[in-house]
Scaffold this motif. Structure first.
Motif, PDB file in Angstrom:
ATOM      1  N   VAL A   9      30.615 -48.062 -51.677  1.00  0.00           N
ATOM      2  CA  VAL A   9      30.453 -49.089 -52.700  1.00  0.00           C
ATOM      3  C   VAL A   9      29.458 -50.174 -52.300  1.00  0.00           C
ATOM      4  O   VAL A   9      29.085 -50.296 -51.135  1.00  0.00           O
ATOM      5  CB  VAL A   9      31.812 -49.770 -53.019  1.00  0.00           C
ATOM      6  N   CYS A  50      39.173 -52.244 -54.436  1.00  0.00           N
ATOM      7  CA  CYS A  50      38.334 -52.894 -53.419  1.00  0.00           C
ATOM      8  C   CYS A  50      38.120 -54.369 -53.758  1.00  0.00           C
ATOM      9  O   CYS A  50      38.139 -55.223 -52.860  1.00  0.00           O
ATOM     10  CB  CYS A  50      37.006 -52.169 -53.296  1.00  0.00           C
ATOM     11  N   GLY A  76      36.167 -53.768 -61.895  1.00  0.00           N
ATOM     12  CA  GLY A  76      35.713 -54.013 -60.532  1.00  0.00           C
ATOM     13  C   GLY A  76      35.254 -55.439 -60.304  1.00  0.00           C
ATOM     14  O   GLY A  76      34.827 -55.784 -59.205  1.00  0.00           O
ATOM     15  N   ALA A  82      27.397 -54.545 -59.043  1.00  0.00           N
ATOM     16  CA  ALA A  82      28.380 -55.367 -58.313  1.00  0.00           C
ATOM     17  C   ALA A  82      28.163 -56.862 -58.564  1.00  0.00           C
ATOM     18  O   ALA A  82      29.112 -57.566 -58.934  1.00  0.00           O
ATOM     19  CB  ALA A  82      28.363 -55.038 -56.816  1.00  0.00           C
ATOM     20  N   GLY A  93      24.599 -49.837 -57.722  1.00  0.00           N
ATOM     21  CA  GLY A  93      25.498 -50.831 -57.143  1.00  0.00           C
ATOM     22  C   GLY A  93      24.901 -52.216 -56.928  1.00  0.00           C
ATOM     23  O   GLY A  93      25.557 -53.216 -57.229  1.00  0.00           O
ATOM     24  N   ALA A 140      37.287 -49.576 -49.307  1.00  0.00           N
ATOM     25  CA  ALA A 140      36.509 -48.438 -49.802  1.00  0.00           C
ATOM     26  C   ALA A 140      36.527 -47.288 -48.800  1.00  0.00           C
ATOM     27  O   ALA A 140      36.658 -46.121 -49.188  1.00  0.00           O
ATOM     28  CB  ALA A 140      35.067 -48.872 -50.080  1.00  0.00           C
ATOM     29  N   VAL A 198      32.634 -55.184 -57.374  1.00  0.00           N
ATOM     30  CA  VAL A 198      32.504 -53.964 -56.578  1.00  0.00           C
ATOM     31  C   VAL A 198      32.056 -52.838 -57.499  1.00  0.00           C
ATOM     32  O   VAL A 198      32.565 -52.699 -58.621  1.00  0.00           O
ATOM     33  CB  VAL A 198      33.846 -53.583 -55.909  1.00  0.00           C
ATOM     34  N   SER A 199      31.116 -52.024 -57.027  1.00  0.00           N
ATOM     35  CA  SER A 199      30.635 -50.896 -57.805  1.00  0.00           C
ATOM     36  C   SER A 199      30.308 -49.736 -56.883  1.00  0.00           C
ATOM     37  O   SER A 199      29.808 -49.941 -55.778  1.00  0.00           O
ATOM     38  CB  SER A 199      29.381 -51.294 -58.589  1.00  0.00           C
ATOM     39  N   ASP A 248      37.002 -49.250 -57.510  1.00  0.00           N
ATOM     40  CA  ASP A 248      36.292 -50.524 -57.584  1.00  0.00           C
ATOM     41  C   ASP A 248      37.271 -51.682 -57.729  1.00  0.00           C
ATOM     42  O   ASP A 248      37.152 -52.707 -57.057  1.00  0.00           O
ATOM     43  CB  ASP A 248      35.302 -50.534 -58.752  1.00  0.00           C
TER      44      ASP A 248
END
Length: 146
Positions: free
Chosen positions: A36, A135, A104, A64, A60, A29, A124-125, A132
């Motif tokens: 993130v 990552c 993500g 996530a 997030g 990221a 991931v967010s 996303d």
């Protein structure tokens, strides 16, 4: 589904590995200029590790872990699953609750000798969908190469 990450022999996601995975996602990221939140869950969808970068979006910490859980529960990348929930798709109507169908989320695969199984997931967010996904893939690479 395409894009599965399968590793033979590793039976579970442990804390040490989960921390390395979240760190890899954070480093990716930073390379991409995104802030993130990253979650790693075990095969039951339970949170093992979580990190939120300074300046990451307020959503997030919910999204996530939701992406990670969804990738485990539905055994697929959330980027691929999103299209299946559209009108006429196999998963039409599946939305809400713990399911987060935004790109993500990536499942982690293993083979127990009885066939391949999902043993964890990464979510991931906070960046664009492409960031996303990138990552999450960086974290999953730690799983594949441990």
């Amino acid at each position: 589904m395409g894009g599965r990450i399968m590793i033979r022999g590793k039976r579970s996601v442990n804390l040490e590995l989960a921390l390395r995975m979240t760190e890899a996602a954070v480093k990716q990221a930073m390379r991409e200029g995104a802030a993130v939140s990253v979650a790693v869950v075990d095969g039951g969808g339970h949170l093992v590790s979580f990190q939120r970068m300074e300046g990451a979006d307020i959503a997030g910490p919910v999204l996530a872990p939701g992406k990670a859980y969804t990738s485990v529960a539905l055994r697929g990348s959330t980027a691929e699953l999103a299209g299946l929930t559209a009108r006429g798709g196999e998963l039409q109507g599946l939305a809400g609750g713990r399911f987060t169908l935004l790109g993500g989320g990536v499942p982690l695969w293993s083979d127990y000798g009885e066939g391949e199984r999902v043993v964890g997931g990464v979510g991931v967010s906070g960046g664009t969908v492409a960031q996303d996904v990138s990552c999450a893939e960086a974290a999953a690479l730690v799983w594949r190469t441990r």
